[in-house]
Design a protein around this motif. Structure first.
Motif, short mmCIF file in Angstrom:
data_model
loop_
_atom_site.label_atom_id
_atom_site.label_comp_id
_atom_site.label_asym_id
_atom_site.label_seq_id
_atom_site.Cartn_x
_atom_site.Cartn_y
_atom_site.Cartn_z
N SER A 195 4.77 12.08 -7.74
CA SER A 195 3.40 12.15 -8.27
C SER A 195 2.58 10.90 -7.96
CB SER A 195 3.41 12.42 -9.78
OG SER A 195 3.81 11.27 -10.51
N VAL A 196 3.23 9.79 -7.60
CA VAL A 196 2.54 8.54 -7.29
C VAL A 196 2.92 7.96 -5.94
CG1 VAL A 196 2.12 7.91 -9.71
CG2 VAL A 196 4.24 7.18 -8.58
N SER A 197 3.74 8.65 -5.19
CA SER A 197 4.28 8.09 -3.95
C SER A 197 3.21 7.82 -2.90
CB SER A 197 5.38 8.97 -3.37
OG SER A 197 4.87 10.24 -3.02
N GLU A 198 2.08 8.51 -2.96
CA GLU A 198 1.04 8.24 -1.97
C GLU A 198 0.43 6.85 -2.15
OE1 GLU A 198 -3.07 10.14 -3.72
OE2 GLU A 198 -1.65 11.49 -2.74
N SER A 199 0.63 6.26 -3.31
CA SER A 199 0.14 4.89 -3.57
C SER A 199 1.22 3.85 -3.31
CB SER A 199 -0.32 4.77 -5.03
OG SER A 199 -1.38 5.65 -5.28
N ALA A 200 2.41 4.29 -2.90
CA ALA A 200 3.55 3.38 -2.79
C ALA A 200 3.57 2.61 -1.47
CB ALA A 200 4.86 4.15 -2.95
N SER A 201 4.03 1.38 -1.58
CA SER A 201 4.32 0.55 -0.42
C SER A 201 5.54 -0.30 -0.77
CB SER A 201 3.11 -0.33 -0.06
OG SER A 201 2.78 -1.17 -1.13
N ALA A 202 6.08 -0.98 0.24
CA ALA A 202 7.27 -1.79 0.01
C ALA A 202 7.16 -3.10 0.77
CB ALA A 202 8.51 -1.03 0.48
N CYS A 203 7.78 -4.11 0.22
CA CYS A 203 7.86 -5.41 0.88
C CYS A 203 8.69 -5.26 2.16
CB CYS A 203 8.51 -6.42 -0.06
SG CYS A 203 8.79 -8.03 0.74
N GLN B 132 15.16 -0.89 -3.20
CA GLN B 132 16.31 0.03 -3.19
C GLN B 132 16.00 1.35 -3.87
OE1 GLN B 132 18.99 -2.57 -5.27
NE2 GLN B 132 19.90 -3.32 -3.37
N TRP B 133 14.97 1.39 -4.69
CA TRP B 133 14.64 2.62 -5.41
C TRP B 133 14.06 3.69 -4.49
CZ3 TRP B 133 16.46 4.33 -9.66
CH2 TRP B 133 16.89 3.45 -10.65
N ILE B 134 13.38 3.30 -3.46
CA ILE B 134 12.68 4.31 -2.63
C ILE B 134 13.63 5.36 -2.09
CG2 ILE B 134 11.29 4.68 -0.56
CD1 ILE B 134 9.85 2.02 -1.29
N PRO B 135 14.73 5.00 -1.42
CA PRO B 135 15.62 6.08 -0.94
C PRO B 135 16.24 6.90 -2.07
CG PRO B 135 16.47 3.90 -0.32
CD PRO B 135 15.14 3.69 -0.93
N GLU B 136 16.49 6.26 -3.21
CA GLU B 136 17.05 7.01 -4.34
C GLU B 136 16.04 8.02 -4.88
OE1 GLU B 136 19.39 5.41 -7.35
OE2 GLU B 136 20.33 3.90 -6.05
N LEU B 137 14.80 7.57 -5.06
CA LEU B 137 13.77 8.43 -5.63
C LEU B 137 13.27 9.49 -4.65
CD1 LEU B 137 11.79 5.65 -7.50
CD2 LEU B 137 13.17 7.46 -8.56
N GLU B 138 13.46 9.27 -3.37
CA GLU B 138 13.10 10.28 -2.35
C GLU B 138 14.05 11.48 -2.42
OE1 GLU B 138 10.79 10.69 0.19
OE2 GLU B 138 9.62 8.98 -0.53
N ASP B 139 15.23 11.30 -2.97
CA ASP B 139 16.21 12.39 -3.12
C ASP B 139 15.68 13.40 -4.12
OD1 ASP B 139 18.35 14.09 -3.64
OD2 ASP B 139 19.78 12.46 -3.99
N ILE C 124 13.26 3.55 4.13
CA ILE C 124 11.85 3.44 3.75
C ILE C 124 10.96 3.95 4.88
CG2 ILE C 124 10.01 1.77 3.29
CD1 ILE C 124 12.04 0.27 1.52
N GLN C 125 11.32 3.59 6.10
CA GLN C 125 10.56 4.08 7.25
C GLN C 125 10.67 5.60 7.34
OE1 GLN C 125 11.67 2.32 11.01
NE2 GLN C 125 10.15 3.49 12.13
N ASP C 126 11.88 6.14 7.16
CA ASP C 126 12.09 7.60 7.20
C ASP C 126 11.27 8.31 6.13
OD1 ASP C 126 13.84 7.23 9.29
OD2 ASP C 126 15.66 7.51 8.08
N ALA C 127 11.07 7.65 4.99
CA ALA C 127 10.30 8.24 3.89
C ALA C 127 8.80 8.18 4.16
CB ALA C 127 10.63 7.52 2.58
N GLY C 128 8.40 7.42 5.16
CA GLY C 128 6.98 7.29 5.46
C GLY C 128 6.25 6.33 4.55
N VAL C 129 6.98 5.48 3.85
CA VAL C 129 6.36 4.49 2.96
C VAL C 129 5.97 3.28 3.80
CG1 VAL C 129 6.75 2.97 0.98
CG2 VAL C 129 7.64 5.31 0.95
#
Length: 118
Positions: free
Chosen positions: A67-75, A49-56, A88-93
């Motif tokens: 600063s670390v999103s290029e290393s991010a992935s999600a279940c 749930q954090w990904i869409p919040e932190l993408e804002d 998450i898909q829209d964010a490209g994660v």
């Protein structure tokens, strides 16, 4: 050279959860800033749930996340279960479904990653 898998499990409901995600992102940033270290940043369970919040861009911790999103992935499974798969898909994660729809923690351990959860 260190190999770390930071796993964010904290949800978005409480002040304590906010502290856990910030601590996890700070730890991830420390590994990302050290040449030779390998980092996997995985948002799992309620942590997806954090990904869409932190993408804002207006979020207080967007810059830290960026600063670390290029290393991010999600279940993959949890993104759907918590209703954030489209965001998450829209964010490209990248979503991970290595073990019954979830990331394989065993594979990380087998690859000598230290697993650190927040």
């Amino acid at each position: 050279m260190a190999k770390a898998a930071i796993v964010i499990l904290a949800g978005t409901e409480s002040h304590a959860d906010n502290g856990r995600v910030v601590n996890g992102l700070e730890a991830a940033k420390e590994f990302a800033e050290n040449d030779g270290d390998e980092l996997e940043l995985i948002f799992d369970g309620a942590g997806t749930q954090w990904i869409p919040e932190l993408e804002d861009e207006d979020h207080d911790y967007h810059d830290l996340y960026a600063s670390v999103s290029e290393s991010a992935s999600a279940c993959d499974y949890c993104a759907g279960a918590f209703g954030v798969d489209d965001a998450i898909q829209d964010a490209g994660v990248v979503t991970i479904d290595e073990h019954e729809g979830h990331p394989s923690i065993r594979s990380l351990v087998d690859d000598d990653y230290e697993i650190i959860t927040f």
